[in-house]
Design a protein around this motif. Structure first.
Motif, PDB file in Angstrom:
ATOM      1  N   ALA A 168      26.471  59.552  89.633  1.00  0.00           N
ATOM      2  CA  ALA A 168      25.365  58.672  90.061  1.00  0.00           C
ATOM      3  C   ALA A 168      24.442  58.411  88.872  1.00  0.00           C
ATOM      4  CB  ALA A 168      24.608  59.320  91.212  1.00  0.00           C
ATOM      5  N   LEU A 169      24.197  59.446  88.053  1.00  0.00           N
ATOM      6  CA  LEU A 169      23.360  59.281  86.852  1.00  0.00           C
ATOM      7  C   LEU A 169      23.977  58.225  85.928  1.00  0.00           C
ATOM      8  CD1 LEU A 169      21.174  60.200  84.733  1.00  0.00           C
ATOM      9  CD2 LEU A 169      22.831  61.891  83.967  1.00  0.00           C
ATOM     10  N   ASP A 170      25.291  58.306  85.721  1.00  0.00           N
ATOM     11  CA  ASP A 170      25.968  57.339  84.839  1.00  0.00           C
ATOM     12  C   ASP A 170      25.828  55.919  85.379  1.00  0.00           C
ATOM     13  OD1 ASP A 170      26.692  59.335  83.133  1.00  0.00           O
ATOM     14  OD2 ASP A 170      28.744  59.545  83.883  1.00  0.00           O
ATOM     15  N   ALA A 171      25.908  55.780  86.703  1.00  0.00           N
ATOM     16  CA  ALA A 171      25.810  54.446  87.302  1.00  0.00           C
ATOM     17  C   ALA A 171      24.391  53.881  87.114  1.00  0.00           C
ATOM     18  CB  ALA A 171      26.174  54.513  88.782  1.00  0.00           C
ATOM     19  N   ILE A 172      23.367  54.733  87.333  1.00  0.00           N
ATOM     20  CA  ILE A 172      21.979  54.264  87.163  1.00  0.00           C
ATOM     21  C   ILE A 172      21.727  53.908  85.691  1.00  0.00           C
ATOM     22  CG2 ILE A 172      19.539  54.964  87.298  1.00  0.00           C
ATOM     23  CD1 ILE A 172      20.236  56.456  89.889  1.00  0.00           C
ATOM     24  N   THR A 173      22.285  54.715  84.784  1.00  0.00           N
ATOM     25  CA  THR A 173      22.141  54.441  83.344  1.00  0.00           C
ATOM     26  C   THR A 173      22.723  53.066  82.998  1.00  0.00           C
ATOM     27  OG1 THR A 173      22.308  56.792  82.821  1.00  0.00           O
ATOM     28  CG2 THR A 173      22.792  55.274  81.032  1.00  0.00           C
ATOM     29  N   ALA A 174      23.916  52.790  83.534  1.00  0.00           N
ATOM     30  CA  ALA A 174      24.583  51.513  83.212  1.00  0.00           C
ATOM     31  C   ALA A 174      23.751  50.337  83.726  1.00  0.00           C
ATOM     32  CB  ALA A 174      25.982  51.488  83.830  1.00  0.00           C
ATOM     33  N   VAL A 175      23.140  50.483  84.904  1.00  0.00           N
ATOM     34  CA  VAL A 175      22.314  49.397  85.445  1.00  0.00           C
ATOM     35  C   VAL A 175      21.022  49.271  84.632  1.00  0.00           C
ATOM     36  CG1 VAL A 175      21.009  48.641  87.484  1.00  0.00           C
ATOM     37  CG2 VAL A 175      23.340  49.511  87.748  1.00  0.00           C
ATOM     38  N   PHE A 217      16.460  64.341  92.118  1.00  0.00           N
ATOM     39  CA  PHE A 217      15.390  63.342  92.005  1.00  0.00           C
ATOM     40  C   PHE A 217      15.094  63.055  90.528  1.00  0.00           C
ATOM     41  CE2 PHE A 217      10.796  62.320  92.047  1.00  0.00           C
ATOM     42  CZ  PHE A 217      10.576  61.633  93.237  1.00  0.00           C
ATOM     43  N   LEU A 218      14.931  64.132  89.757  1.00  0.00           N
ATOM     44  CA  LEU A 218      14.568  64.002  88.339  1.00  0.00           C
ATOM     45  C   LEU A 218      15.737  63.560  87.469  1.00  0.00           C
ATOM     46  CD1 LEU A 218      12.357  67.151  87.790  1.00  0.00           C
ATOM     47  CD2 LEU A 218      11.696  64.816  87.307  1.00  0.00           C
ATOM     48  N   VAL A 219      16.897  64.147  87.740  1.00  0.00           N
ATOM     49  CA  VAL A 219      18.065  63.815  86.915  1.00  0.00           C
ATOM     50  C   VAL A 219      18.375  62.334  87.047  1.00  0.00           C
ATOM     51  CG1 VAL A 219      20.572  64.051  86.826  1.00  0.00           C
ATOM     52  CG2 VAL A 219      19.146  66.097  86.853  1.00  0.00           C
ATOM     53  N   LEU A 220      18.332  61.820  88.273  1.00  0.00           N
ATOM     54  CA  LEU A 220      18.653  60.407  88.463  1.00  0.00           C
ATOM     55  C   LEU A 220      17.624  59.518  87.767  1.00  0.00           C
ATOM     56  CD1 LEU A 220      19.867  60.490  92.187  1.00  0.00           C
ATOM     57  CD2 LEU A 220      21.268  60.462  90.121  1.00  0.00           C
ATOM     58  N   GLN A 221      16.355  59.965  87.744  1.00  0.00           N
ATOM     59  CA  GLN A 221      15.321  59.203  87.008  1.00  0.00           C
ATOM     60  C   GLN A 221      15.645  59.135  85.514  1.00  0.00           C
ATOM     61  OE1 GLN A 221      11.588  61.141  87.702  1.00  0.00           O
ATOM     62  NE2 GLN A 221      11.100  59.878  89.494  1.00  0.00           N
ATOM     63  N   CYS A 222      16.302  60.170  84.988  1.00  0.00           N
ATOM     64  CA  CYS A 222      16.620  60.177  83.547  1.00  0.00           C
ATOM     65  C   CYS A 222      17.481  58.981  83.171  1.00  0.00           C
ATOM     66  CB  CYS A 222      17.343  61.473  83.163  1.00  0.00           C
ATOM     67  SG  CYS A 222      16.256  62.905  83.192  1.00  0.00           S
ATOM     68  N   GLY A 223      18.281  58.483  84.126  1.00  0.00           N
ATOM     69  CA  GLY A 223      19.123  57.308  83.861  1.00  0.00           C
ATOM     70  C   GLY A 223      18.291  56.107  83.428  1.00  0.00           C
ATOM     71  N   LEU A 224      17.046  56.016  83.916  1.00  0.00           N
ATOM     72  CA  LEU A 224      16.185  54.887  83.550  1.00  0.00           C
ATOM     73  C   LEU A 224      15.925  54.905  82.042  1.00  0.00           C
ATOM     74  CD1 LEU A 224      13.490  55.215  86.406  1.00  0.00           C
ATOM     75  CD2 LEU A 224      15.552  53.810  86.449  1.00  0.00           C
ATOM     76  N   SER A 225      15.524  56.067  81.542  1.00  0.00           N
ATOM     77  CA  SER A 225      15.210  56.181  80.109  1.00  0.00           C
ATOM     78  C   SER A 225      16.457  56.037  79.246  1.00  0.00           C
ATOM     79  CB  SER A 225      14.572  57.545  79.810  1.00  0.00           C
ATOM     80  OG  SER A 225      13.362  57.687  80.494  1.00  0.00           O
ATOM     81  N   ILE A 226      17.550  56.673  79.681  1.00  0.00           N
ATOM     82  CA  ILE A 226      18.772  56.637  78.849  1.00  0.00           C
ATOM     83  C   ILE A 226      19.264  55.198  78.713  1.00  0.00           C
ATOM     84  CG2 ILE A 226      21.150  57.480  78.599  1.00  0.00           C
ATOM     85  CD1 ILE A 226      20.337  59.855  80.472  1.00  0.00           C
ATOM     86  N   GLY A 227      19.316  54.489  79.848  1.00  0.00           N
ATOM     87  CA  GLY A 227      19.820  53.108  79.818  1.00  0.00           C
ATOM     88  C   GLY A 227      18.961  52.213  78.950  1.00  0.00           C
TER      89      GLY A 227
END
Ligand SMILES: Cc1cc2nc3c(=O)[nH]c(=O)nc-3n(C[C@H](O)[C@H](O)[C@H](O)COP(=O)(O)OP(=O)(O)OC[C@H]3O[C@@H](n4cnc5c(N)ncnc54)[C@H](O)[C@@H]3O)c2cc1C
Length: 366
Positions: free
Chosen positions: A58-65, A232-242
């Motif tokens: 899920a983290l990878d998917a949020i990062t890609a978006v 909650f936090l890990v998925l938020q990290c996708g925002l910064s990484i992407g």
């Protein structure tokens, strides 16, 4: 390497990233596009209608978006966080009611839990109060009053929102799922934001809103919130990484003249990003964050700083062209998007405050 996005979603985001940031014209089309892509199902067990896999997927998917649009990634995060709440809720009836339409993007899930996360850290009191309904034929029913000052993904067509509730009878606070059409729930107009305007972000007012046991996600918020906080936090990290990846790629692409000077800091930022992401993945894989959230807090802070640094590097590498509204560079959008990263709850100051508290406690016990 970033997960490739399905073609239709990729086209939608390429076409509408700017609009998703600056106006609400595509806001209602976004969730169906995310649903149709299948990405909302990543990290959800097959037996529950998902794709299987882990939170990392899920983290990878949020990062890609997020590489394409932070507004879209934040709506994705809100929806996926609500899905996570259902996965981690003991309330099977609630899961049965909402999970399938949420996974398909047919219903919108919103998380109004900033207040709860701040409450958990002792920063804020809860802003929704519950009185017990004095009716022997309605056991476990409550009347709710209060407000949720911020929630994203409140689709005017319909939504379900998670809120933390304080009980007037002094029992432990709980987390409830409030459907948009319940009497007593009032949504404001979309908030007048400087960016991420296509995210259906608004406030809610609750007036004698009646809920029953089937609406309760978790009866003891204090025990449940720390369990969902890692996801909650890990998925938020996708925002910064992407966002960091997008800006670093742009900085490399456009910075021919400045490359001699900026090449090294760009490479350093890329390397630090890779190391921090690897730490995050390792912690997720081992389950370390559930018992020790410190490295997760540190990674969230570090990733936000790296994203802000990456946007600066993009600016310097593009130079004056970045300032032209008529250049299709995407810089101005990413600059505005980046301003969200330090303030999304838990904010960087909250996380740093939490780290300071823990360090002070450890120093006393040492
Ligand atoms: C586009 C957008 C979408 C949002 N969507 C949602 C959503 O879907 N759900 C949701 O629940 N919220 C949402 N929010 C709210 C957001 O996550 C923050 O909670 C919100 O910005 C409120 O915090 P504040 O800055 O007003 O906090 P304030 O309490 O006004 O604090 C101001 C600053 O001081 C810091 N601070 C305050 N007290 C402390 C302390 N004791 N220790 C350390 N630092 C402290 C805060 O973190 C903040 O940086 C959204 C916000 C935006 C901008």
């Amino acid at each position: 390497m970033t997960m490739p996005l399905p073609d239709a979603l990729n086209r939608f985001l390429e076409e509408h990233a700017l609009s998703l940031d600056t106006d609400a014209s595509q806001a209602s089309a976004l969730l169906p596009a995310l649903g149709a892509s299948g990405l909302l199902k990543h990290g959800v067990p097959l037996a529950l209608g998902g794709e299987g896999g882990y939170t990392i997927d899920a983290l990878d998917a949020i990062t890609a978006v997020a590489e394409k649009s932070l507004a879209a990634a934040f709506v994705f995060w809100g929806q996926r966080a609500f899905i996570e709440y259902l996965l981690q809720s003991p309330n099977e009836a609630l899961r049965e009611r909402w999970l399938a339409p949420l996974l398909k993007g047919e219903s919108a899930g919103a998380t109004g839990l900033s207040n709860a996360m701040k409450f958990l850290s002792g920063i804020e009191s809860l802003q929704v109060q519950a009185s017990t309904v004095a009716n022997p034929f309605a056991p476990g029913h409550f009347l709710l009053d209060g407000q949720v000052p911020w929630a994203t993904n409140l689709r005017p067509q319909g939504f379900v929102v998670a809120a933390a509730v304080e009980r007037r009878d002094g029992e432990a606070p709980f987390i409830a799922a409030l459907p948009f059409d319940r009497a007593g729930l009032q949504r404001s107009d979309d908030l007048d934001l400087i960016a991420l305007r296509g995210t259906h972000t608004a406030a809610l007012r609750l007036t004698r809103l009646e809920i029953e046991p089937q609406d309760v996600i978790a009866i003891d918020a204090r025990a449940w919130l720390p369990r969902v906080r890692p996801a909650f936090l890990v998925l938020q990290c996708g925002l910064s990484i992407g966002l960091a990846q997008a800006s670093l790629a742009a900085a490399q692409q456009h910075g021919a003249a400045a490359r001699k000077v900026l090449g090294e800091p760009i490479q350093q930022t890329q390397a630090e990003l890779a190391v921090t992401v690897a730490t995050l993945r390792e912690g997720l894989y081992t389950g370390q964050f559930v018992t020790d959230p410190v490295p997760l807090f540190q990674a969230r802070i570090r990733l936000a700083h790296l994203a802000l640094q990456a946007v600066q590097l993009e600016l310097q590498s593009c130079g004056g062209r970045a300032y032209h509204r008529d250049q299709p560079l995407g810089f101005a959008r990413r600059w505005r998007e980046a301003a969200f990263l330090p303030i999304v709850t838990p904010s960087l100051t909250q996380l740093q405050g939490e780290l300071n508290k823990r360090a002070a406690k450890a120093a006393v016990t040492a």
